[in-house]
Design an enzyme around this catalytic site. Structure first.
Site, PDB file in Angstrom:
ATOM      1  N   SER A  49       0.865  -1.178   0.000  1.00 56.46           N
ATOM      2  CA  SER A  49       0.000   0.000   0.000  1.00 56.46           C
ATOM      3  C   SER A  49       0.906   1.233   0.000  1.00 56.46           C
ATOM      4  CB  SER A  49      -0.884   0.013   1.245  1.00 56.46           C
ATOM      5  OG  SER A  49      -0.074   0.204   2.401  1.00 56.46           O
ATOM      6  N   ASP A  84      -0.762  -1.580  -4.144  1.00 58.05           N
ATOM      7  CA  ASP A  84      -2.149  -1.873  -3.759  1.00 58.05           C
ATOM      8  C   ASP A  84      -2.923  -0.555  -3.595  1.00 58.05           C
ATOM      9  OD1 ASP A  84      -4.276  -3.510  -2.938  1.00 58.05           O
ATOM     10  OD2 ASP A  84      -3.723  -3.333  -0.820  1.00 58.05           O
ATOM     11  N   ASP A 105      -6.432   2.719  -8.260  1.00 60.17           N
ATOM     12  CA  ASP A 105      -7.795   2.666  -7.721  1.00 60.17           C
ATOM     13  C   ASP A 105      -8.493   3.995  -7.979  1.00 60.17           C
ATOM     14  OD1 ASP A 105     -10.127   2.546  -6.346  1.00 60.17           O
ATOM     15  OD2 ASP A 105      -9.262   1.989  -4.415  1.00 60.17           O
ATOM     16  N   GLU A 135      -9.982  -0.637 -10.656  1.00 62.35           N
ATOM     17  CA  GLU A 135     -11.101  -0.966  -9.753  1.00 62.35           C
ATOM     18  C   GLU A 135     -12.376  -0.224 -10.140  1.00 62.35           C
ATOM     19  OE1 GLU A 135     -10.357  -1.137  -5.494  1.00 62.35           O
ATOM     20  OE2 GLU A 135     -12.336  -0.314  -5.074  1.00 62.35           O
ATOM     21  N   GLY A 178     -10.738  -5.843   5.892  1.00 65.62           N
ATOM     22  CA  GLY A 178     -10.813  -6.066   7.342  1.00 65.62           C
ATOM     23  C   GLY A 178     -11.859  -7.115   7.678  1.00 65.62           C
ATOM     24  N   GLY A 208     -10.236  -7.900   0.065  1.00 67.41           N
ATOM     25  CA  GLY A 208     -10.872  -8.236   1.349  1.00 67.41           C
ATOM     26  C   GLY A 208     -10.900  -9.722   1.621  1.00 67.41           C
ATOM     27  N   ASN A 231      -4.655  -9.245   3.676  1.00 65.54           N
ATOM     28  CA  ASN A 231      -3.807  -8.385   4.489  1.00 65.54           C
ATOM     29  C   ASN A 231      -4.106  -8.562   5.982  1.00 65.54           C
ATOM     30  OD1 ASN A 231      -2.062  -6.334   5.321  1.00 65.54           O
ATOM     31  ND2 ASN A 231      -3.675  -4.799   5.179  1.00 65.54           N
TER      32      ASN A 231
HETATM   33  P1  13P Z   1      -8.057  -7.775   3.954  1.00 63.70           P
HETATM   34  O1  13P Z   1      -7.301  -6.815   4.799  1.00 63.70           O
HETATM   35  O2  13P Z   1      -9.504  -7.823   4.306  1.00 63.70           O
HETATM   36  O3  13P Z   1      -7.444  -9.131   3.949  1.00 63.70           O
HETATM   37  O4  13P Z   1      -8.024  -7.204   2.474  1.00 63.70           O
HETATM   38  C1  13P Z   1      -6.791  -6.982   1.848  1.00 63.70           C
HETATM   39  C2  13P Z   1      -6.951  -6.257   0.560  1.00 63.70           C
HETATM   40  O5  13P Z   1      -7.932  -6.383  -0.125  1.00 63.70           O
HETATM   41  C3  13P Z   1      -5.841  -5.397   0.146  1.00 63.70           C
HETATM   42  O6  13P Z   1      -6.134  -4.700  -1.020  1.00 63.70           O
END
Ligand code: 13P
Length: 287
Positions: A49, A84, A105, A135, A178, A208, A231
């Site tokens: 990121s 990212d 994005d 995206e 998350g 996600g 993540n």
């Molecule tokens: P999570 O943190 O929910 O695993 O998602 C990670 C993500 O999509 C990074 O772009």
């Protein structure tokens, strides 16, 4: 050598599995992900990121560290280094720094502006052989303590972006970064199928990846998802293992903790999480 994500994602789409994108935050994180990818003979995407890039002092440092590890760890599996959720400027910085893949994005812009900016970056990436993710339909997540449910992308807008020649497309299908809230209705497979119909062969990306039930992950892969981002789950396992180590009080009698030993349990915990995900996504042995 870092590679574009294009070939690994096209293979994943054809073979009905997904390549994991694991976000990295420091040296231990990166080393763990690479070690597991090599051990399991799996292709892998390292996600960075803009915040993580800044934390590691800048994108050039990240490129230097990852390239060094590929060589020193004798990594033979395909590895892409991917920005990212990049901004337009961030994407350009990563391209200059030596990333092999970027995400722009533009989902928060009106669609015409998202198209315009994505197109400019597609042209640059094409010339340099870098893969690019775009995206449509923003991914939900926690902001100021409130968890926003993920949007569902408009399939026609997805087609407009896919037609620009991006390598992969992240379409919102109710997914969230998350942890998922109790009242989460699940992924919208209806949207996924409608998007797939419009974009044809384009590999789709599921953001996600933490906390999505296994059956939904498998169904998403069967419907064209070829890349899944993880993540939070690595963060949670890292934090949990580190906390347990500190609580066990294994310091060096008044000299504090040995920094390498302190971070080792967290690094091992990340390895276990990455392994579990690669097995679930079906990328083991596909390098
Ligand atoms: P999570 O943190 O929910 O695993 O998602 C990670 C993500 O999509 C990074 O772009």
């Amino acid at each position: 050598m870092l590679v574009s994500a294009k070939e690994m994602l096209n293979k994943a789409r054809d073979g009905k599995y997904a390549v994991g994108q694991f976000n990295i935050n420091n040296l231990e994180w990166t080393k763990s992900v690479l070690a597991v990818a090599e051990e399991l003979k799996s292709p892998v995407i390292l996600g960075v990121s803009e915040g993580a890039g800044k934390y590691m002092t800048g994108f050039k440092t990240v490129v230097g560290m990852v390239n060094g590890m590929l060589e020193e760890m004798n990594i033979t599996v395909p590895v892409a280094l991917h920005l990212d959720h990049g901004t337009f400027e961030g994407a350009q910085k990563c391209i200059r720094a030596g990333f092999s893949s970027i995400m722009f994005d533009g989902s928060h812009y009106p669609i015409a502006e998202n198209i315009e900016k994505t197109k400019i970056l597609v042209n640059t990436c094409d010339v340099l052989g870098i893969s690019i993710e775009a995206e449509v339909g923003s991914i939900g997540g926690e902001e100021d303590g409130v968890v926003g449910l993920g949007e569902c992308a408009d399939p026609k807008e997805c087609k407009a972006i896919a037609d620009l020649g991006v390598t992969m497309l992240a379409a919102g299908i109710g997914n969230i970064h998350g942890k998922y809230p109790e009242n989460w209705p699940g992924l919208s497979f209806e949207t996924l199928e409608a998007v797939k119909k419009e974009v044809g062969d384009m590999p789709l990306v599921l953001h996600g990846g933490t906390g999505i039930p296994e059956d939904m992950i498998k169904k998403a892969i069967s419907l064209g998802v070829a890349k899944i981002n993880v993540n939070t789950e690595c963060q949670l396992s890292f934090a949990d293992a580190t906390r347990k180590y500190i609580e066990a009080g294994k310091d060096q009698q008044g000299k504090g903790f040995d920094p390498r030993k302190l971070l080792a349990p967290g690094a091992e915990a990340i390895k276990a999480t990455v392994k579990e995900k690669m097995e679930l996504f079906g990328s083991v042995g596909k390098a």
